[in-house]
Design a protein around this motif. Structure first.
Motif, short mmCIF file in Angstrom:
data_model
loop_
_atom_site.label_atom_id
_atom_site.label_comp_id
_atom_site.label_asym_id
_atom_site.label_seq_id
_atom_site.Cartn_x
_atom_site.Cartn_y
_atom_site.Cartn_z
N VAL A 89 0.83 -1.21 0.00
CA VAL A 89 0.00 0.00 0.00
C VAL A 89 0.86 1.26 0.00
O VAL A 89 0.50 2.28 -0.58
CB VAL A 89 -0.98 0.03 1.20
CG1 VAL A 89 -2.11 -0.96 1.00
CG2 VAL A 89 -0.26 -0.20 2.52
N GLN A 90 2.02 1.17 0.62
CA GLN A 90 2.91 2.33 0.60
C GLN A 90 3.46 2.57 -0.79
O GLN A 90 3.58 3.70 -1.25
CB GLN A 90 4.06 2.13 1.62
CG GLN A 90 3.57 2.20 3.06
CD GLN A 90 4.65 1.89 4.08
OE1 GLN A 90 5.29 0.84 4.00
NE2 GLN A 90 4.85 2.76 5.05
N VAL A 91 3.77 1.48 -1.48
CA VAL A 91 4.26 1.62 -2.85
C VAL A 91 3.16 2.25 -3.74
O VAL A 91 3.45 3.12 -4.57
CB VAL A 91 4.71 0.25 -3.41
CG1 VAL A 91 5.09 0.38 -4.87
CG2 VAL A 91 5.88 -0.28 -2.59
N THR A 104 -3.79 7.73 8.99
CA THR A 104 -2.76 7.91 10.01
C THR A 104 -2.13 6.56 10.36
O THR A 104 -2.85 5.58 10.49
CB THR A 104 -3.39 8.49 11.29
OG1 THR A 104 -4.28 9.51 10.92
CG2 THR A 104 -2.34 9.02 12.23
N GLY A 105 -0.83 6.58 10.50
CA GLY A 105 -0.15 5.37 10.93
C GLY A 105 0.22 4.42 9.80
O GLY A 105 0.88 3.41 10.01
N GLU A 106 -0.19 4.76 8.57
CA GLU A 106 0.12 3.88 7.45
C GLU A 106 1.57 4.06 6.98
O GLU A 106 2.03 3.33 6.11
CB GLU A 106 -0.84 4.15 6.28
CG GLU A 106 -2.26 3.68 6.54
CD GLU A 106 -2.33 2.17 6.71
OE1 GLU A 106 -2.03 1.45 5.75
OE2 GLU A 106 -2.67 1.71 7.82
N LYS A 135 3.41 7.32 6.07
CA LYS A 135 3.59 8.26 4.95
C LYS A 135 5.04 8.72 4.84
O LYS A 135 5.54 8.94 3.74
CB LYS A 135 2.65 9.47 5.14
CG LYS A 135 1.18 9.09 4.94
CD LYS A 135 0.27 10.29 4.87
CE LYS A 135 -0.21 10.74 6.24
NZ LYS A 135 -1.08 9.73 6.91
N THR A 136 5.71 8.81 5.99
CA THR A 136 7.10 9.27 5.97
C THR A 136 7.96 8.36 5.11
O THR A 136 8.76 8.82 4.28
CB THR A 136 7.66 9.28 7.41
OG1 THR A 136 6.66 9.84 8.27
CG2 THR A 136 8.92 10.09 7.51
N LEU A 137 7.79 7.07 5.30
CA LEU A 137 8.58 6.11 4.53
C LEU A 137 8.11 6.09 3.07
O LEU A 137 8.92 5.99 2.15
CB LEU A 137 8.44 4.71 5.16
CG LEU A 137 9.27 3.60 4.52
CD1 LEU A 137 10.76 3.90 4.65
CD2 LEU A 137 8.95 2.24 5.16
P1 ADP Z 1 1.71 8.49 9.14
O1 ADP Z 1 2.51 9.73 8.90
O2 ADP Z 1 1.17 7.92 7.89
O3 ADP Z 1 0.69 8.64 10.20
P2 ADP Z 1 4.22 7.49 10.07
O4 ADP Z 1 5.03 7.80 8.88
O5 ADP Z 1 4.34 8.32 11.28
O6 ADP Z 1 2.69 7.38 9.66
O7 ADP Z 1 4.51 5.97 10.42
C1 ADP Z 1 3.83 5.31 11.44
C2 ADP Z 1 4.71 4.24 12.07
O8 ADP Z 1 4.81 3.10 11.23
C3 ADP Z 1 6.11 4.68 12.34
O9 ADP Z 1 6.49 4.23 13.61
C4 ADP Z 1 6.93 4.00 11.27
O10 ADP Z 1 8.23 3.78 11.67
C5 ADP Z 1 6.17 2.72 11.05
N1 ADP Z 1 6.27 2.17 9.69
C6 ADP Z 1 5.98 2.81 8.55
N2 ADP Z 1 6.14 2.01 7.49
C7 ADP Z 1 6.54 0.81 7.97
C8 ADP Z 1 6.88 -0.43 7.36
N3 ADP Z 1 6.81 -0.62 6.05
N4 ADP Z 1 7.25 -1.45 8.18
C9 ADP Z 1 7.32 -1.26 9.50
N5 ADP Z 1 7.03 -0.12 10.13
C10 ADP Z 1 6.63 0.91 9.38
#
Ligand code: ADP
Length: 796
Positions: free
Chosen positions: A83-85, A101-103, A105-107
């Motif tokens: 889903v991130q891809v 939220t929590g999905e 987005k940063t990565l």
């Molecule tokens: P969002 O901004 O979408 O709310 P974040 O970027 O803060 O989410 O990420 C939420 C949490 O999920 C963080 O602790 C991050 O390190 C973790 N995380 C994100 N992607 C993955 C992944 N592919 N595998 C494991 N942990 C992940």
């Protein structure tokens, strides 16, 4: 939330994206076999292929994303999920990915940032505050560096830091830059005040991802970025006009559209003003200031409500943030509106600063070749995103199904009963040790609940958006067993709330919201604090007829009904009909509020069009001058001819005395006026005479500057200074013009048409002024050298 039709479209979009995802997935197995060295080497290989035009970014995308994925796993221990891809593909296409939220987005953002930085140009990640920019940059930097790219924060994280020469260039000289919308905007405006190519620091704006794109582009749209200049001459009209405005009758002398925030004088009103102030035609240029102040005073009196929009504290007007209800000490409305409210409330008028440079966030991001966004709540803004930028919003499915329960609103007649019920609700959850996050619209409400809970021996953390990093830390602990956190809607934004051990079993995080926010998107963001990554959770909003949005936006008669409020709360709670009615009122008020914001944004955009076209032209011209390498790239003689021809007419110059005084004012301080022989009846002869004089003076000054480099610098500085002087004045004028045309004629279309018409006329006037400034600066500036031998110029 979305209709069936939207759903089908979204599915179709996802289907297409899934094809690309499949090809990425196929490559993943290949790269997992690679050694670190081989994997890292891919970056240079990609770059080479792009440089040699052997591949486009679109073609490289599957391979590049697969490489980032494998590297993220090795460097950060996180393997980007399917889903991130999907979200990452959407963003490379310059669209908006809705991800909960929590999905993660940063990565997700690392993939399109990496890909777009392969061009050798910059890729930006824009967040709403310094803390988030810094946190995300620190977390992701090791990944980029491992892959052979550089990453940096776009600013130095020290309050009021004074940058040294070259420091900003260094910050921006990285492949990937994390910064905030405010910082980038100010840097853009400052960069366009530079008077030397060397001091410009902003790189080409290629690609940007906007985190919480709806906050940046929609919610923050009302407040453009402004660099203030000199204090404006204080108008002494405010008090007199205030008296006049008191005598006007709604409907007869003026008309009012509160929702659109519009107010305008009727024919009768215009006549009355003309009589009152003894002027012939109110809208003549000469009455510009009077019209402006009348309009500002009307707006202040009828469109700004005490306690809702502002209040008076210690003899000063303090604004209230519309969305969060927070007080905004130190923030001021622009272009005299603040002073008009001060006059209305009889407090001392503060200094009104002129506007030197301004841009809205909407236009700032148009400067990028491409930008994309990510947010948990984009869908509701899709129509606007599409109209503004032709961007679509793709809803990315969550990795695990959402389990959070969003409960129906609980309804009360008044605030006291509602607050009691909220406290009871917290107590009940707390007894089970379930963590509670109580979110309020205002800091005052948060303080109220926090204090009351303490009295019941319920320890709690209070977050009122004061210290971003401290509050981020505190909110990240809101998922602990028995934790109670009371926060305003902005506090701790963007921070993930993980559930502690054992909390899943007792229902996860309970989010309680004390009233609906002005926008249902914000409600959704707040609910989304709970239920991340398939966690259990619950969200509940409480409403009453005393709620802010009802007071501000509802036109219902029911809210005035005191009898209703006296009815026993139990009866109310059990009366479905009453609940439905109140719910309707609240929902309607929220809809009105949302629609109003949309209309206001549209208006703001319409108004912005003129200034944005003009700004582009001026900034381009500035850059052209700064890029000049040969002084002969500029036709001075033609310019002088234009100016002189125009001025002879404009200033009615037709005798010797006029000509001499014109020369003193614009061309030379030490002109020998005794033996002037000109045929004053021949315009062209005068023009030629002036041109000769100009050329003479110009050559003299070039001799003073002596070497070719300094000659070019003297010319550049003179022209840039001339442009800035004229442009800064123009920006301020346009800013004031906006409030002026607003009350001409009824109906907004006319006002906007009128504005663009006058704006265009004023641009032409400004251009002539600018040209005259150039002549003046080239002729009258005093050229000297400091003790290091550097050129120093004093402008007239
Ligand atoms: P969002 O901004 O979408 O709310 P974040 O970027 O803060 O989410 O990420 C939420 C949490 O999920 C963080 O602790 C991050 O390190 C973790 N995380 C994100 N992607 C993955 C992944 N592919 N595998 C494991 N942990 C992940």
């Amino acid at each position: 939330m979305t209709g069936k039709f939207d759903n089908t479209i979204n599915k179709m979009r996802l289907k297409k994206l899934n094809k690309t995802l499949n090809s990425i997935n196929k490559m993943s197995h290949v790269f997992s076999e690679y050694t670190d060295e081989a994997l890292k080497a891919k970056t240079q290989e990609f770059k080479k292929r792009i440089m040699e035009s052997k591949a486009t970014l679109d073609q490289i995308l599957p391979e590049a994303y697969a490489v980032v994925r494998e590297s993220a796993y090795r460097v950060l221990g996180m393997y980007p999920k399917d889903v991130q891809v999907l979200g990452a593909i959407v963003m490379h296409q310059g669209n908006i990915a809705e991800m909960q939220t929590g999905e993660g987005k940063t990565l997700t953002a690392t993939m399109p940032l990496y890909l777009n930085a392969l061009t050798g140009k910059r890729a930006f990640l824009i967040t709403t505050n310094d803390y988030l920019a810094k946190r995300d940059c620190m977390e992701m930097k090791p990944l980029y560096e491992w892959l052979g790219l550089t990453a940096s924060l776009g600013f130095i994280d020290i309050p009021d830091y004074e940058y040294e020469a070259g420091e900003k260039q260094n910050l921006y000289a990285h492949d990937i830059i994390y910064t905030t919308n405010g910082r980038l905007g100010f840097d853009y405006l400052t960069d366009n005040l530079a008077d030397h190519k060397r001091t410009k620091f902003l790189p080409e704006l290629q690609f940007a991802i906007l985190d919480e794109v709806d906050s940046i582009i929609l919610d923050a749209a009302q407040t453009p970025l402004v660099i203030s200049g000199a204090p404006r001459l204080q108008s002494n009209l405010f008090d007199i006009v205030k008296e006049f405005v008191h005598t006007l009758k709604d409907g007869q002398h003026f008309k009012l559209d509160k929702n659109k925030k519009e107010i305008w004088l009727t024919k009768q009103g215009i006549d009355k003003a003309s009589n009152y102030f003894k002027v012939h035609h109110l809208y003549d240029e000469i009455n510009f200031d009077l019209v402006r102040i009348i309009n500002l005073s009307l707006r202040a009196k009828y469109l700004f409500d005490y306690n809702l929009d502002y209040l008076v504290s210690n003899g000063e007007i303090v604004l209230i943030d519309r969305i969060t209800g927070r007080m905004l000490p130190g923030t001021k409305l622009q272009s005299g509106l603040h002073q008009a409210i001060e006059a209305k409330e009889d407090v001392e008028l503060s200094i009104d600063k002129s506007v030197m440079a301004t841009i809205t966030f909407q236009n700032l991001f148009k400067l990028f070749d491409k930008f994309a966004g990510m947010t948990g709540t984009g869908k509701q803004g899709e129509k606007e995103f599409f109209e503004l930028y032709s961007k679509i919003v793709v809803e990315i499915p969550t990795d695990k199904p959402i389990q959070r329960q969003d409960l129906e609103d609980r309804v009360f007649a008044n605030m006291e009963e509602k607050n009691q019920a909220i406290i009871d609700f917290v107590v009940e959850k707390h007894k089970k040790s379930q963590p509670v996050l109580l979110i309020t619209r205002t800091a005052e409400a948060a303080e109220y609940f926090s204090a009351n809970l303490f009295q019941l021996d319920i320890p709690n953390n209070l977050l009122i958006a004061q210290n971003v990093s401290k509050e981020a830390q505190m909110i990240s602990e809101a998922g602990n067993r028995a934790a109670v956190t009371v926060a305003t809607s902005m506090a701790g934004r963007g921070t993930d709330i993980k559930l502690a051990e054992g909390v899943h079993e007792i229902g996860g995080l309970a989010v309680i919201i004390n009233e609906h926010m002005e926008n249902s998107r914000v409600d959704r963001q707040l609910r989304g604090r709970s239920g991340r990554q398939g966690d259990p959770g619950v969200s509940q909003i409480f409403v009453s007829l005393d709620d802010y949005i009802v007071k501000k936006w509802s036109q219902s008669k029911m809210i005035e009904n005191d009898k209703l409020k006296k009815i026993n709360s139990e009866i109310l709670e059990n009366s479905k009909i009453f609940q439905m009615k109140v719910n309707n009122i609240v929902n309607k008020a929220q809809t009105v509020s949302e629609e109003t914001s949309i209309v206001q944004r549209e208006m703001a955009n319409e108004f912005e069009k003129s200034i944005s076209v003009q700004r582009d032209l001026i900034y381009k011209e500035r850059d052209r001058i700064l890029d000049m390498v040969d002084k002969n790239q500029f036709d001075y003689k033609q310019l002088a001819k234009d100016v002189f021809r125009n001025d002879l007419k404009k200033f009615n110059i037709n005798d010797k005395k006029d000509i001499i005084s014109y020369i003193y004012k614009n061309l030379s301080f030490n002109f020998e006026s005794n033996n002037v022989k000109i045929d004053v009846f021949n315009q062209e002869a005068i023009v030629n005479f002036l041109i000769q004089h100009f050329i003479h003076q110009f050559e003299d000054n070039q001799k003073k500057a002596s070497d070719p480099y300094f000659i070019l610098r003297y010319i550049q500085k003179s022209i840039i200074k001339a442009i800035d002087m004229a442009w800064i004045e123009q920006v301020d004028y346009l800013q004031q013009l906006k409030s002026n045309v607003n009350n001409r004629q009824n109906g907004q279309r006319n006002a906007i048409y009128e504005y663009h018409k006058v704006a265009l006329e004023s641009y032409e006037i400004m251009t002539m002024k600018l040209k005259r400034n150039i002549i003046r600066n080239l002729c009258l500036s005093i050229i000297t050298f400091d003790k290091h031998g550097d050129l120093v110029i004093y402008f007239p």
